[in-house]
Write a protein that holds these residues in place. Structure first.
Motif, PDB file in Angstrom:
ATOM      1  N   ILE A 127       0.868  -1.196   0.000  1.00 43.23           N
ATOM      2  CA  ILE A 127       0.000   0.000   0.000  1.00 43.23           C
ATOM      3  C   ILE A 127       0.898   1.237   0.000  1.00 43.23           C
ATOM      4  O   ILE A 127       1.144   1.859   1.038  1.00 43.23           O
ATOM      5  CB  ILE A 127      -0.940   0.021   1.239  1.00 43.23           C
TER       6      ILE A 127
ATOM      7  N   ASN B  26       0.428   4.209  -1.010  1.00 41.23           N
ATOM      8  CA  ASN B  26      -0.262   5.465  -0.694  1.00 41.23           C
ATOM      9  C   ASN B  26      -0.449   5.579   0.816  1.00 41.23           C
ATOM     10  O   ASN B  26      -1.276   4.872   1.402  1.00 41.23           O
ATOM     11  CB  ASN B  26      -1.617   5.504  -1.408  1.00 41.23           C
TER      12      ASN B  26
ATOM     13  N   ARG C  85      -1.869   7.739   2.596  1.00 40.88           N
ATOM     14  CA  ARG C  85      -3.192   8.216   2.996  1.00 40.88           C
ATOM     15  C   ARG C  85      -4.149   7.065   3.270  1.00 40.88           C
ATOM     16  O   ARG C  85      -4.979   7.138   4.180  1.00 40.88           O
ATOM     17  CB  ARG C  85      -3.761   9.112   1.892  1.00 40.88           C
ATOM     18  N   ASP C  86      -4.018   5.985   2.509  1.00 38.10           N
ATOM     19  CA  ASP C  86      -4.924   4.842   2.647  1.00 38.10           C
ATOM     20  C   ASP C  86      -4.353   3.732   3.512  1.00 38.10           C
ATOM     21  O   ASP C  86      -5.092   2.849   3.955  1.00 38.10           O
ATOM     22  CB  ASP C  86      -5.252   4.263   1.264  1.00 38.10           C
ATOM     23  N   ARG C  87      -3.039   3.755   3.745  1.00 43.49           N
ATOM     24  CA  ARG C  87      -2.382   2.582   4.324  1.00 43.49           C
ATOM     25  C   ARG C  87      -2.883   2.249   5.719  1.00 43.49           C
ATOM     26  O   ARG C  87      -3.166   1.089   6.023  1.00 43.49           O
ATOM     27  CB  ARG C  87      -0.863   2.775   4.356  1.00 43.49           C
TER      28      ARG C  87
ATOM     29  N   ILE D  22      -6.369   0.613   5.773  1.00 45.79           N
ATOM     30  CA  ILE D  22      -6.356  -0.731   5.209  1.00 45.79           C
ATOM     31  C   ILE D  22      -5.665  -1.698   6.164  1.00 45.79           C
ATOM     32  O   ILE D  22      -6.117  -2.837   6.372  1.00 45.79           O
ATOM     33  CB  ILE D  22      -5.681  -0.730   3.829  1.00 45.79           C
TER      34      ILE D  22
ATOM     35  N   GLU E 151     -11.537  -3.266  -1.895  1.00 45.16           N
ATOM     36  CA  GLU E 151     -11.266  -1.903  -1.412  1.00 45.16           C
ATOM     37  C   GLU E 151      -9.865  -1.454  -1.828  1.00 45.16           C
ATOM     38  O   GLU E 151      -9.670  -0.298  -2.232  1.00 45.16           O
ATOM     39  CB  GLU E 151     -11.410  -1.841   0.105  1.00 45.16           C
TER      40      GLU E 151
ATOM     41  N   LYS F 153      -9.154   1.800  -4.198  1.00 41.45           N
ATOM     42  CA  LYS F 153      -8.400   2.935  -3.660  1.00 41.45           C
ATOM     43  C   LYS F 153      -6.985   3.042  -4.211  1.00 41.45           C
ATOM     44  O   LYS F 153      -6.435   4.137  -4.333  1.00 41.45           O
ATOM     45  CB  LYS F 153      -8.344   2.850  -2.128  1.00 41.45           C
ATOM     46  N   ASN F 154      -6.374   1.885  -4.521  1.00 35.22           N
ATOM     47  CA  ASN F 154      -4.959   1.895  -4.891  1.00 35.22           C
ATOM     48  C   ASN F 154      -4.665   1.287  -6.256  1.00 35.22           C
ATOM     49  O   ASN F 154      -3.517   1.283  -6.684  1.00 35.22           O
ATOM     50  CB  ASN F 154      -4.154   1.157  -3.821  1.00 35.22           C
TER      51      ASN F 154
END
Length: 227
Positions: free
Chosen positions: A46, A48, A50-52, A55, A117, A121-122
């Motif tokens: 992951i 990114n 921002r999303d890590r 998740i 997801e 997102k990624n």
């Protein structure tokens, strides 16, 4: 150090190691996500930031909730002699989540909502990396350990509590049981430092794996019962 009903009786100066109370599962997943946020494998899967974290929280929630009913998720905390009060008032310092012999990992089918997801997102690249990691590490584990064995699905110590021996204490309930029963333990890890840590506890490197050409190395490690 004695173990009785999955609880270590240790001195007041040492962290307490107990089976994770159900009420603390949410706190445990957050601690594991924070701990593994900068891990090489997490950053690769992951990229990114921002999303890590979100998740990772969902991934660790899935792992811990799957393992919890099997009875071998342990937590470390700094507390007094009243364990029930201490866990509620003290931060979790570390978690060890094991699959016992003959238990199965969470199915890939059950992971599809999280994988979807990740894709949304990624994108495709992260999804490909996650799927390759899940399938290849599982294939190596089953190849190395075709007979029933213990599998360490996660060991994490809060960055604020590292260097205090908590990781080693968290391993002891299962390592001691595995030694008594003559059972193998297995895991994989993603840092040189962790490899050295596990080697001190009897694990040896079986393979150095890269799930894709650009992936960081993963070390597949196994521990035979110690006599």
């Amino acid at each position: 150090m004695n173990i009785d009903h999955d609880t270590m009786v240790i001195s007041k100066e040492e962290p307490q190691i107990i089976s994770l109370p159900e009420s603390q599962i949410s706190n445990a997943t957050k601690m594991m996500a924070d701990t593994f946020f900068g891990d090489p494998l997490s950053c690769y899967l992951i990229p990114n930031e921002r999303d890590r974290l979100g998740i990772l929280e969902k991934a660790w929630s899935k792992t811990i909730n799957h393992n919890f009913p099997l009875g071998h998720v342990y937590c470390g905390y700094q507390g007094n002699d009243d364990i029930s009060d201490s866990v509620g008032n003290s931060p979790i310092l570390g978690i060890a989540a094991w699959l016992p012999p003959n238990a199965k990992s969470a199915s890939l089918l059950g992971s599809l909502p999280l994988i979807l997801e990740i894709f949304l997102k990624n994108g495709f690249l992260s999804t490909k990396r996650v799927l390759n990691t899940l399938t290849k590490t599982e294939a190596y584990r089953l190849h190395d350990c075709p007979t029933p064995h213990w599998y360490l699905e996660g060991l994490g110590v809060s960055p604020k509590a590292q260097g205090q021996g908590i990781g080693g204490l968290l391993l002891q309930p299962v390592l001691q049981q595995a030694d008594r029963q003559g059972e193998i333990c297995y895991l994989f890890t993603s840092t040189d430092r962790a490899v050295k840590f596990y080697q001190r506890h009897g694990f040896v490197v079986r393979e150095e794996l890269r799930v894709l050409n650009d992936a960081p190395p993963l070390w597949m490690m196994m521990r035979s019962p110690q006599v």
